[in-house]
Every structure is written in structure tokens, then in C-alpha cells.
Design a protein around this motif. Structure first.
Motif, mmCIF file in Angstrom:
data_model
loop_
_atom_site.group_PDB
_atom_site.id
_atom_site.type_symbol
_atom_site.label_atom_id
_atom_site.label_comp_id
_atom_site.label_asym_id
_atom_site.label_seq_id
_atom_site.Cartn_x
_atom_site.Cartn_y
_atom_site.Cartn_z
ATOM 1 N N ARG A 1 -68.019 93.486 -15.554
ATOM 2 C CA ARG A 1 -69.103 94.363 -15.987
ATOM 3 C C ARG A 1 -68.722 95.828 -15.778
ATOM 4 N NH1 ARG A 1 -74.321 91.690 -16.434
ATOM 5 N NH2 ARG A 1 -73.984 89.452 -16.150
ATOM 6 N N GLY B 1 -80.776 90.577 -12.429
ATOM 7 C CA GLY B 1 -81.698 90.314 -13.537
ATOM 8 C C GLY B 1 -83.165 90.296 -13.194
ATOM 9 N N CYS C 1 -78.953 79.957 -8.980
ATOM 10 C CA CYS C 1 -77.757 80.791 -8.862
ATOM 11 C C CYS C 1 -77.428 80.996 -7.396
ATOM 12 C CB CYS C 1 -77.964 82.165 -9.490
ATOM 13 S SG CYS C 1 -78.308 82.150 -11.248
ATOM 14 N N LEU D 1 -77.563 85.720 -14.386
ATOM 15 C CA LEU D 1 -78.477 84.870 -15.148
ATOM 16 C C LEU D 1 -77.951 84.585 -16.550
ATOM 17 C CD1 LEU D 1 -82.119 86.058 -14.394
ATOM 18 C CD2 LEU D 1 -80.751 84.322 -13.264
ATOM 19 N N ASP D 2 -77.167 85.524 -17.085
ATOM 20 C CA ASP D 2 -76.687 85.336 -18.458
ATOM 21 C C ASP D 2 -75.419 84.487 -18.522
ATOM 22 O OD1 ASP D 2 -74.817 87.110 -17.457
ATOM 23 O OD2 ASP D 2 -75.333 88.754 -18.818
ATOM 24 N N ARG D 3 -75.029 83.863 -17.381
ATOM 25 C CA ARG D 3 -73.875 82.966 -17.384
ATOM 26 C C ARG D 3 -74.250 81.595 -16.825
ATOM 27 N NH1 ARG D 3 -68.704 84.636 -17.978
ATOM 28 N NH2 ARG D 3 -68.424 82.381 -18.185
#
Length: 531
Positions: free
Chosen positions: A6, A210, A317, A334-336
């Protein structure tokens, strides 16, 4: 060396107070910042900031400011946020104390940190007062938040109406907090975390985890611990979410609070995951509001994570960190959702890592497919501590000249930057997310007149959670059993530090230099796990 996938986080040169609350918009002031899960009482962001300012003013009027250390012994209640941030707003440094500590342990921390003021609550006053007396903190410097005869209360301080002071310091150098950690070995040491360290880690989490302003976050993990302090108290407030506080974990109350206050994010340690996966009461509770269960403080088994996710129909997570890194360095974003739940995910923005062969000191090669060979995880980033208080030797062992923090944890990494913790170089035991130093328990055991020698290691219980086990050599002719050993240790340490299993042996294995060979004890345990 690897970096986060990121973009780097923007870390402003601000104090913790200015970063968290300086950008409050008019519309934020009426939003609920904290809900007392026990009583239902609410505190808005406007009220919270007002209380923080008033407390900072009261402290400043008493001469408390930059260079002073103020101790806080308090469970998760809404007033904790006022006290913690009021101390920082006044320019002082907060040292947060484990609510389970004995008077001796509290006194040791007060002395080491150099605390001159002390905040607590009436249920913890007996041990707080005993510790304060030992270190010379007078009754008028021992504030009891909910009131006690002979001590100032939080209401007393806030009602004085003093304006918050003008303070000036360098956020990159000035200490915001002094939490205590055992590091890789030994007795607890004061971890020097600056305002920049804490601001950086919140900024990194904002870019990674997130949380949203509409979320309600269950705050059962203690604020005195760096996980609760940064990820709940600071990160959630920065996101303008609502915190729902619980002073201690009780499963029935935990389930009630989630259902009644419609908590959407539940931050836990792995022992709570065991209950969520297995306990029959969970099936009777309304947990439909929960979107995310986020685990930290100790490794979460992937199969256990899947059980929780399936039972609660939510995302599970985990993250990784240390007190010495403010604490977060890795998370599963959260997006993985495709990432292995037993991994610790990716590096946070602005964080670098190396996986280093413990024997050669060279970086471990990362294959194109699959995971690398294991090596010690090293971390570098703006969240890494300044060092240990008054302990240059321990600092040098943990933090090298190039800024790499040697975690003592053994990790693997894949080509796409997914890390997994597979073992520990360090000897610390993680009992329900709390650090337990074997050296401390061994010192207590050796104080028993019928114990000739002793060693402590972490072993797994029936639920796969680590517990302290003592290997004891009894004095010749001594009438000593396991129950007596467990009871003796329990009298001298906090509840989470108690020995949970005992095995009597003829001799503690040691090296020629006298160091306990814990690997030999682990091998013995592996051969006879039921012992």
C-alpha cells in the motif's frame, strides 16, 4: 527487505490530541464517542473533548506538564479516555498499569517510570494506595475517578474549570506513553513511545483496517494494553466511530452488550475466539450486527478463525504487532478475504520488514511460489519505539543502529508479501494475549523453601492456547505437590501470570553457562504432552 503493498501513510507532525481531535467538524460534536456498555450512558465527541481540556487544565494548575509522568490504573470505562487524553493534552506522559497487577508490581512500575501522580478507580484503590504509599505518592496526588474519602475525584478536577494549557514539544521526541513490556526476555521494561509513534500507527491503521464512522466498536480489550490503546481508544476515535466499553470480559455480558448496542466490529484476543466458536451460549445470542471480528495480541489459528467466521457469518481478520511497535505492523485487510486467515497479512503502509536467518544473519530468500524458509522478523517504520526507558543495554539488544527492531518472532513470507508467524525466538509466554515472563515466575518459585530449582515454559492447553507450566525440582524430603506450587505462585503474581500446570523433575536442564535449556523442556513436553 520488503515494504508494504500500500502507498505510504501521511504522518503529520502533530501531538496525539491535535491529530485525533483537532479536525473535529461541527457535525462530529454531537456524535457518540463512547457508550458505557454496563450502564448505557453516552459521551459525545463534544463532551469528551470538553472533559479532556478541563482535565488538562486541572493538571496544569497543579504544575503537571512536559517532563512529568502520570500513572493510570483503570479498567475500560468511559472516563479512561478523558484521563488518558487529558494527561497527553497537558504535555505529560501516561504510564498505563495492568489492572490485574499486585501492589508490588504496581509499585515497581511507578518507581521505574518516575510517576508523580496516579489515577485509579475505587475497586482498585486498595492495591493502588498500597503501591502509592511504597513509592511516596501522597493521597492528594492519588486521584480516584469515582470518588473516595481523602482523595480528589475526576469530578473535583473537572469542576474547577481551568482552561487547557499552551504546551510545546517535538512530537517526534516527546514521550506520549510508557507502557510496560517484557520485550524479548525478562522483567517488564518501560517502552518509550512518542507522540509521532502513536500518530503514525493510527495513520497507518486508517489506511489499512477499514473502520468507518458508522461503526460501533466493542472495547473489551484493555485500554492499558497497547492493542486497546492504539487500535481501539485512538484509532476508533480518529475514525469517529463509537466505542462501547466493557470493564472486563464475561461471556454472558459480552454477548449481551454486542446484541443490545449492535456492535459491528469486535476486537478480540484468541481465547475469546475459542468461546465464539465453541460455546453454546453463542448460538442463543443475537450477533447479527457483527461485520468483523479482528484478532490480535497472540496468534490466531486459521481453522479457529474459519469456525468463528462461519458461526457468526462475518469477516475474521488478524493483525500482528508488539508494544515496541505501537503496536501494529501487519494486518489482513478487509479487501483481501482471499488471504489465509492464519497469516498476519501484509505490512502496514510506511513499514519495512526483513526475514533474517538466525544463524547467518542473511535475509532469507523468498521463492516465487509458496512461503520462504523461516527467519526472525525485523521491522522498521515510524511506529517503532524510541527505546526502553533507562535501559540502553536492552534497547541495543532489541533495536539496531540502522533502526531495525528485532522482534524475536520467527516468520515466513511469500512472494506477494503475506507473512505468517511460525515460532518464537523469545521466551515470553502469551497467556490470553498477556505477556508472561518465565524469569519472573522462576524467581517466585525459587522463593519457596521446598523448591530447589525451577523453570517455566509455555505449553498448549486443550483449546490450543498457551499457558505457563512449571518444571520443579523439589528439595530432598520435601512434601510438595502441584496444587501447593500453583497456590504459592498465585499469591505472588497477577492472575494472568499464574502457573497453570506443574511437573516435577529431577534436574532442570542448563547450558554450561547456566542458562536454562528451554528447548529440552519443550522436547520433553512434546514427548509427554499430558504430563
Amino acid at each position: 527487505m520488503a515494504s508494504s503493498p500500500r502507498p505510504d501513510a501521511t504522518v503529520p507532525e502533530l501531538s496525539v490530541y491535535d491529530y485525533l481531535f483537532g479536525s473535529l467538524a461541527e457535525g462530529d460534536l454531537e456524535a457518540v464517542a463512547i457508550v458505557d456498555g454496563t450502564s448505557g450512558a453516552t459521551t459525545t465527541y463534544g463532551q469528551l473533548v470538553g472533559q479532556i481540556q478541563l482535565l488538562a487544565g486541572a493538571l496544569a494548575a497543579r504544575g503537571v506538564g512536559v517532563g512529568d509522568v502520570v500513572a493510570v490504573l483503570c479498567p475500560n470505562v468511559p472516563a479512561f479516555a478523558t484521563v488518558f487524553h487529558g494527561i497527553l493534552r497537558a504535555g505529560a506522559t501516561a504510564t498505563t498499569v495492568n489492572s490485574l497487577y499486585t501492589p508490588d508490581e504496581i509499585a515497581n512500575q511507578l518507581t521505574d517510570a518516575g510517576a508523580t501522580w496516579f489515577f485509579t478507580v475505587s475497586p482498585l484503590l486498595p492495591q493502588a494506595k498500597a503501591a502509592a504509599e511504597r513509592v511516596g505518592i501522597a493521597d492528594d496526588h492519588l486521584v480516584v475517578l469515582d470518588g473516595a474519602e481523602g482523595h480528589p475525584s475526576l469530578r473535583d478536577l473537572l469542576s474547577e474549570g481551568h482552561a487547557a494549557p499552551e504546551v510545546s514539544f517535538d512530537p517526534a521526541e516527546h514521550l506520549a506513553v510508557l507502557p510496560y513490556s517484557s520485550g524479548t526476555t525478562g522483567r517488564p521494561k518501560g517502552v518509550m513511545l512518542t507522540h509521532r509513534n502513536l500518530v503514525a500507527n493510527v495513520a497507518q491503521n486508517v489506511e489499512s483496517i477499514g473502520l468507518e464512522s458508522s461503526d460501533r466498536v466493542l472495547a473489551v480489550l484493555p485500554f492499558f494494553h497497547i492493542y486497546g490503546m492504539t487500535v481501539l481508544l485512538n484509532y476508533a476515535l480518529k475514525c469517529r466511530a463509537s466505542l462501547v466499553t466493557m470493564p472486563k470480559f464475561d461471556l454472558v455480558e459480552f454477548l449481551r452488550v454486542i446484541g443490545e448496542y449492535r456492535a459491528t466490529w469486535v476486537f478480540i484476543a484468541p481465547p475469546i475466539a475459542v468461546a465464539l466458536a465453541k460455546h453454546p451460549l453463542v448460538a442463543e445470542a443475537d450477533l447479527s450486527s457483527v461485520k468483523v471480528v479482528f484478532s490480535g495480541a497472540a496468534p490466531l489459528d486459521g481453522s479457529l478463525a474459519e469456525l468463528v467466521a462461519e458461526r457468526l457469518d462475518c469477516i475474521v481478520c488478524q493483525g500482528y504487532g508488539m508494544t515496541e511497535t505501537s503496536p501494529v505492523t501487519h494486518v489482513i485487510p478487509l479487501d483481501r478475504p482471499d488471504l489465509d486467515r492464519s497469516s498476519i497479512g501484509h505490512l502496514l503502509p510506511s513499514t519495512e520488514a526483513r526475514v533474517v536467518d538466525a544463524e547467518s544473519g542473511a535475509d532469507v530468500d523468498v521463492p516465487a511460489d509458496g512461503a520462504s524458509e523461516p527467519g526472525e522478523l525485523w521491522i522498521r517504520g515510524p511506529q517503532v519505539m524510541k527505546g526502553y526507558l533507562n535501559n540502553a543495554e536492552a534497547t541495543a539488544q532489541m533495536l539496531d543502529a540502522d533502526g531495525w527492531l528485532h522482534t524475536g518472532d520467527i516468520a515466513t513470507v511469500t512472494a506477494d508479501g503475506v507473512y505468517r508467524i511460525v515460532d518464537r525466538l523469545k521466551e515470553l509466554i502469551k497467556y490470553k494475549g498477556y505477556q508472561v515472563a518465565p524469569a519472573v515466575l522462576e524467581a517466585v518459585l525459587l522463593g519457596h523453601p521446598d523448591v530447589a530449582d525451577a523453570a517455566v515454559i509455555g505449553v498448549l492447553d486443550d483449546d490450543g492456547q498457551e499457558i505457563p507450566k512449571a518444571f520443579v525440582v523439589a528439595q530432598p524430603g520435601a512434601d510438595l505437590d502441584a496444587d501447593a506450587v500453583i497456590a504459592y505462585v498465585a499469591e505472588h503474581v497477577a492472575p494472568h501470570e499464574k502457573v497453570r500446570a506443574v511437573e516435577f523433575i529431577d534436574v532442570v536442564p542448563k547450558s554450561t553457562s547456566g542458562k536454562i535449556l528451554r528447548k529440552d523442556l519443550r522436547a520433553r513436553q512434546a514427548a509427554t504432552p499430558g504430563a
